[in-house]
Write an enzyme that holds these catalytic residues in place. Structure first.
Site, short mmCIF file in Angstrom:
data_model
loop_
_atom_site.label_atom_id
_atom_site.label_comp_id
_atom_site.label_asym_id
_atom_site.label_seq_id
_atom_site.Cartn_x
_atom_site.Cartn_y
_atom_site.Cartn_z
N TRP A 64 0.82 -1.23 0.00
CA TRP A 64 0.00 0.00 0.00
C TRP A 64 0.84 1.26 0.00
CZ3 TRP A 64 -4.35 -0.79 -2.06
CH2 TRP A 64 -4.94 -2.05 -1.95
N LYS A 123 -12.80 -0.82 7.05
CA LYS A 123 -12.11 -1.79 7.88
C LYS A 123 -12.54 -1.67 9.35
CE LYS A 123 -8.37 -1.68 4.54
NZ LYS A 123 -8.55 -2.97 3.84
N ASP A 150 -1.28 6.70 6.33
CA ASP A 150 -2.42 5.86 5.94
C ASP A 150 -2.72 4.94 7.11
OD1 ASP A 150 -4.13 3.92 5.00
OD2 ASP A 150 -2.85 3.26 3.36
#
Lengths: 372, 372
Positions: free
Chosen positions: B107, B202, B178
């Site tokens: 990511w 999430k 992030d």
């Protein structure tokens, strides 16, 4: 509000009324979708169940609108305002390329202003603040080198709607249209368009999802500064699953499309749309000026109808009374946009003929009770 | 699947399990929210009811994370991948400005590659394909003129999680993180960050919504080519209502935040997170190599735990058997990401200690039944 869920008739311009049947279905399977053991909201976007949801939604949309294989269907985030940027970013390969915009109201104007960031875009008509008609095509200053011609098929605030596709744009220049507010309320020949987009929350779903239908040969030329989630080719190559999509919103649109099919498809939606809008325009026309529509007769919207109460300039006291009494009668979100005032009735797909009749009758009775 | 709704234990890495209580509440008011006569999905984003929903969500988030007044909270569309672009577009005022990226997995690598479009960004460590630890800070090649330092607080695929804030980045360089996968699973000193973002699906909601917490003094310098819906200042100035937001997703996050408050806030989430992850890591450590975690002990994720079955390289047959038997026992989405293989248990906020115990016991029993 005479129904088992005590629901209002919601004339909101968006987010808007949904068919009650699909809300009932969504509620019934909200904790366990199709024996998956999960809510739709909890399904992995890579799961077989969600693959089925998005594939069906695309298939139904393609079938309902007869979208040809030449065109991709994308489910994206960012709303209509996201498309204001995404369109020039994808269809102008650099900032020296040009596009023509026809401005007929607030939304095409906003779209044009955003596009100025990304290319040499041009408004084909002189600037104005009065949006009550579509400028005559003979007055449009079209560019021969435009990469696309942009227009808004229905202006939700001003109630100006195209009754047909602009016929005077050269065939080699792709038509691009914002159909957010009249999407799937009438038949459209998709093959005539380079790109059509619609935010879902008016006629086919909820906020957070935008549908883009784009001719595949226009893809792959995006500007280098295009954010990846706005790159149509990336989205097309990944069947709208490049990153986590708004799964639940796609599911709701899937349910909505099935509902449209059950109700008879676009021809039924269009027929209803004509009946509904005629009811309201007739009430206006037969009011001896008590109600007033500012829009030219040839481009009056079937889906977002702004009007004044108490004469052509509107009577603020009467309009406030109209809204208050309508609300008491179970009809909400009838207030016109603050930029134009008055009343606005949005008659999207989930507003039934019966719903509209309630409004029509209310208008007639209100007029009788309040005209001199 | 022993519960009234026949629900599985869903260990998906996202979209993920939601607290059952909030699904029950959402289902109960899906057709008529708070006596409004409408579904939340049908509420105008300009209505008083929706204003209350988004204001409460922001207030609860601010309270739960002690977000100082120096920072704005934004609710946006586009997912984490949208932020990969929005961050450099907003924090680098032109493409000659630079930023530092620390890459610890898929990511942060994707984010770095996207940022290359918008500025002179640099990876502070040499390129690698092995992500099982956080490179020692002494090896980072930091730039003195970086406009920000970017890192991913938890890599969902590789299971590498920061246990504390990077301490060696100069104080004048804003930290950008992030936190999608460990957001609100632990306390964080927001004042130390220039920007934190988290995709909601999430730990705090569903797909289609991303939360951005950004220091206000960093706003207003966006590059001219920033799409308007990605312009943080536009979003901040309009309280995230510049255009139609993903209303239902914001509502779900609002319910989730109230649930976190009821459960005791971030300290309770963090305590649970420690207990849950310890259960799984203990099962791994006490397996004599039957289970194997490739991640260095000091950066093992509490929320996304990848592991192998049948030794350090994994035994594909045993892993398939593990997944099949787990599914039969009501546990789904335990398959590791295709890029790393094996098993992955995602233990986000809505996974309870009891849920985790089911997995732990299954792991112990599976090992007993399948080790030589």
């Amino acid at each position: 509000m005479a129904n088992q869920f005590n629901r209002c008739i919601n004339f909101s311009a968006g987010p808007s009324r949904l068919p009650e049947e699909i809300l009932v279905k969504a509620a019934s399977e909200l904790l366990n979708y199709d024996q998956s053991g999960c809510s739709v909201m909890e399904l992995s976007h890579r799961s077989a169940q969600f693959a089925n949801i998005i594939t069906e939604a695309e298939k139904d949309l393609r079938e309902l609108m007869s979208v040809p294989d030449t065109h991709a269907i994308l489910f994206v985030q960012g709303g209509g305002s996201g498309q204001f940027s995404a369109i020039p970013l994808n269809l102008l390969s650099n900032s020296n390329e040009s596009a023509d915009y026809l401005i007929t109201g607030t939304w095409s104007d906003k779209s044009y202003k955003e596009a100025l960031k990304f290319g040499k875009v041009k408004s084909v008509t002189p600037s104005t603040k009065v949006y009550t008609s579509i400028p005559d095509p003979s007055t449009w200053n079209l560019s021969s080198d435009a990469k696309y011609f942009y227009y808004c098929a229905n202006e939700t605030i001003h109630g100006v709607e195209w009754q047909e596709i602009p016929s005077n744009v050269p065939e080699n220049i792709p038509l691009v249209s914002d159909m957010s507010s009249n999407f799937m309320t009438r038949a459209v020949d998709v093959s005539k368009f380079g790109l059509i987009y619609a935010a879902a929350q008016k006629n086919i779903g909820i906020g957070g999802l935008t549908v883009v239908i784009v001719r595949k040969d226009l893809l792959g030329k995006a500007q280098p500064v295009t954010p990846i989630v706005f790159d149509y080719k990336t989205m097309a190559d990944n069947n709208s699953l490049y990153n986590t999509p708004p799964c639940f919103a796609i599911y709701m649109t899937g349910l909505y499309l099935k509902w449209i099919k059950e109700k008879g498809g676009l021809s039924a939606m269009e027929e209803n749309s004509k009946i509904k809008s005629n009811m309201i325009y007739n009430a206006i026309e037969q009011s001896n000026g008590f109600y007033y529509s500012p829009v030219a007769a040839n481009c009056r919207s079937r889906v977002t109808i702004p009007f004044r109460v108490g004469g052509s300039n509107g009577n603020p006291e009467l309009e406030a009374k109209f809204l208050k009494e309508a609300q008491a009668a179970g009809m909400i979100q009838l207030k016109g946009h603050r930029s134009v005032g008055g009343i606005r009735a949005s008659l999207f797909n989930a507003i039934s003929i019966e719903d509209t009749r309630v409004l029509e009758q209310f208008m007639i009775n209100f007029m009788k009770a309040n005209s001199q």
